[in-house]
Design an enzyme around this catalytic site. Structure first.
Site, PDB file in Angstrom:
ATOM      1  CB  THR A 149      -3.753   6.007   5.317  1.00  0.00           C
ATOM      2  OG1 THR A 149      -2.351   5.687   5.195  1.00  0.00           O
ATOM      3  CG2 THR A 149      -4.308   6.275   3.942  1.00  0.00           C
ATOM      4  CG  ASP A 188       1.903  -0.351  10.781  1.00  0.00           C
ATOM      5  OD1 ASP A 188       0.759  -0.531  10.315  1.00  0.00           O
ATOM      6  OD2 ASP A 188       2.824   0.163  10.124  1.00  0.00           O
ATOM      7  N   GLY A 204       0.809  -1.206   0.000  1.00  0.00           N
ATOM      8  CA  GLY A 204       0.000   0.000   0.000  1.00  0.00           C
ATOM      9  C   GLY A 204       0.843   1.256   0.000  1.00  0.00           C
TER      10      GLY A 204
END
Length: 426
Positions: free
Chosen positions: A166, A308, A92
């Site tokens: 994001t 994460d 990504g």
């Protein structure tokens, strides 16, 4: 492929591999620069190799024959139109950053990106809209705001507004707009994971790129700039270190991690603070971190800056006293998988008391049991679940373990080197 994990006790020293995020930024900037750049100690994984293949397709010459020293001859901002669709695999980061680079292609020319099954579910709409505001044309080929996506040049600059659910959206704009013909102004109405944007700004600073920032809520970037060739070494990856930090906090006689630079802007260095707040025995020195197992207690953590780390922290919390709340991380639902839902489901298989929230998890002290687990083809889910297996009598089996190669191909080998009883099996 399955990862088989059994109860272990850990002791020894591990050198943490290089940062994925820094490696991909290095490849992108070197590819957009003029001349030859040298990238020392890059991370070699499927995600970073996807970035290499992508930027080769955009015109850069990238020599990776020496795994410790990559040589990149850049395009000087002149993007080549590839003959085929660019497949970014599972990366990504590569997709979002390369979309901005592709928008620099000559006006009227088109570049198309696709990826694996997971990539095709990850949203691109806000970035597509911003690039379109700035002169490019973007189209989702399935009209769903996801890849496959077609980018038609040319990025010229101007004004745009973006909600960066994001940080990769904003990083893509910040890396590409200095090469646009005109100045760019970006209003940022939402920014998750600001530490990753700071990583991007650090790269711009090293390149001497001129921009203005107002608390990351507004940016003005001067157009008509260029990137220059460079030589740099990639620092160790705090996101990869997370799994060793958490494992050691639960199971270590003494484990020392080498290569971590706490002056670097990687947000996942905050995992050390999280674990210390839970009572972990951690000693940070200039070039090493030493961890010993200790009794951990539950706390409340705002995870917005470190999505994460959610899977590993959730597993760690299951072995802590009391209750742990991991909050304010809705973007974790739009990673390689819905990590909030996936983690909750897999922890429940091990009889762990977990409550799923819209933006996080609550994990209560439990008596976990071994189980057959689904890694969801998500590297961080697989590695996080392996931490539970190291703590439990019996055997845990985690499927789709090949996903580890996305960011950490040496994970099992390095864990075994400090005493972990784990092995890969077909």
């Amino acid at each position: 492929m399955k990862l088989i994990v059994r109860k272990s006790r850990l002791k020894g020293t591990v050198t943490i591999p290089a940062s994925k995020s820094h490696t991909i930024r290095a490849v992108a900037i070197a590819s957009l620069a003029g001349g030859q750049s040298i990238i020392r100690n890059p991370l070699v994984s499927s995600d970073t190799q996807a970035a290499v293949l992508c930027y080769r397709a955009l015109g850069a010459t990238i020599d990776t024959a020496d795994s410790k020293l990559w040589k990149v001859t850049g395009t000087d901002g002149v993007i080549t139109v590839p003959q085929e669709i660019i497949d970014v695999g599972n990366s990504g980061t590569t997709l979002r950053i390369a979309m901005g680079s592709a928008a620099l292609v000559q006006a009227g020319h088109t570049i198309t990106f696709t990826g694996d099954e997971q990539i095709l579910t990850r949203p691109l709409g806000p970035l597509m809209n911003a690039l379109s505001d700035l002169g490019a044309k973007c189209a989702s080929l399935k009209n769903n705001g996801n890849a496959p996506v077609k980018i038609t040049g040319q990025l010229t600059g101007g004004k745009t507004t973006i909600a960066a659910s994001t940080s990769q959206y904003l990083s893509s704009l910040l890396l590409s707009t200095p090469l646009a013909g005109n100045d760019t102004e970006i209003d940022v109405t939402l920014l998750n994971e600001p530490g990753y944007v700071q990583m991007t700004l650090d790269w711009l600073d090293k390149q001497g790129i001129e921009y203005q920032s107002e608390n990351m809520q507004f940016f003005k970037i001067r157009g008509g700039q260029s990137y220059k060739s460079f030589e740099t070494a990639i620092p160790a990856d705090f996101s990869s270190a997370t799994f060793f930090l958490c494992a050691a906090a639960l199971l270590a006689d003494e484990v020392t991690l080498l290569g971590l630079d706490f002056s670097d802007s990687q947000p996942d260095k905050a995992v050390v603070d999280y674990l210390m707040a839970m009572g972990a025995d951690i000693n940070v020195e200039s070039n090493s971190v030493t961890i010993k197992a200790a009794t951990l207690k539950g706390i409340e953590i705002d995870m917005n800056k470190t999505p994460d780390a959610l899977p590993a922290m959730a597993v760690t919390a299951a072995f802590a006293e009391g209750s742990t709340s991991l909050l304010n991380v809705p973007q974790a639902r739009a990673k390689e998988t819905d990590r909030i839902s996936a983690v909750a489901c897999e922890l429940k298989k091990m009889a762990i008391d977990v409550e799923e929230l819209p933006d996080g998890l609550i994990i209560r002290h439990s008596k976990p049991k071994p189980a057959q687990l689904d890694g969801r083809s998500d590297h961080r889910i697989v590695m996080a679940l392996s931490l539970a297996g190291l703590c439990l009598d019996g055997q845990c089996s985690i499927d789709t373990a090949e996903a580890i190669n996305v960011t950490f191909p040496d994970y099992v080998e390095l864990m075994e080197s400090i005493g972990a009883n784990m092995e890969l099996a077909d």
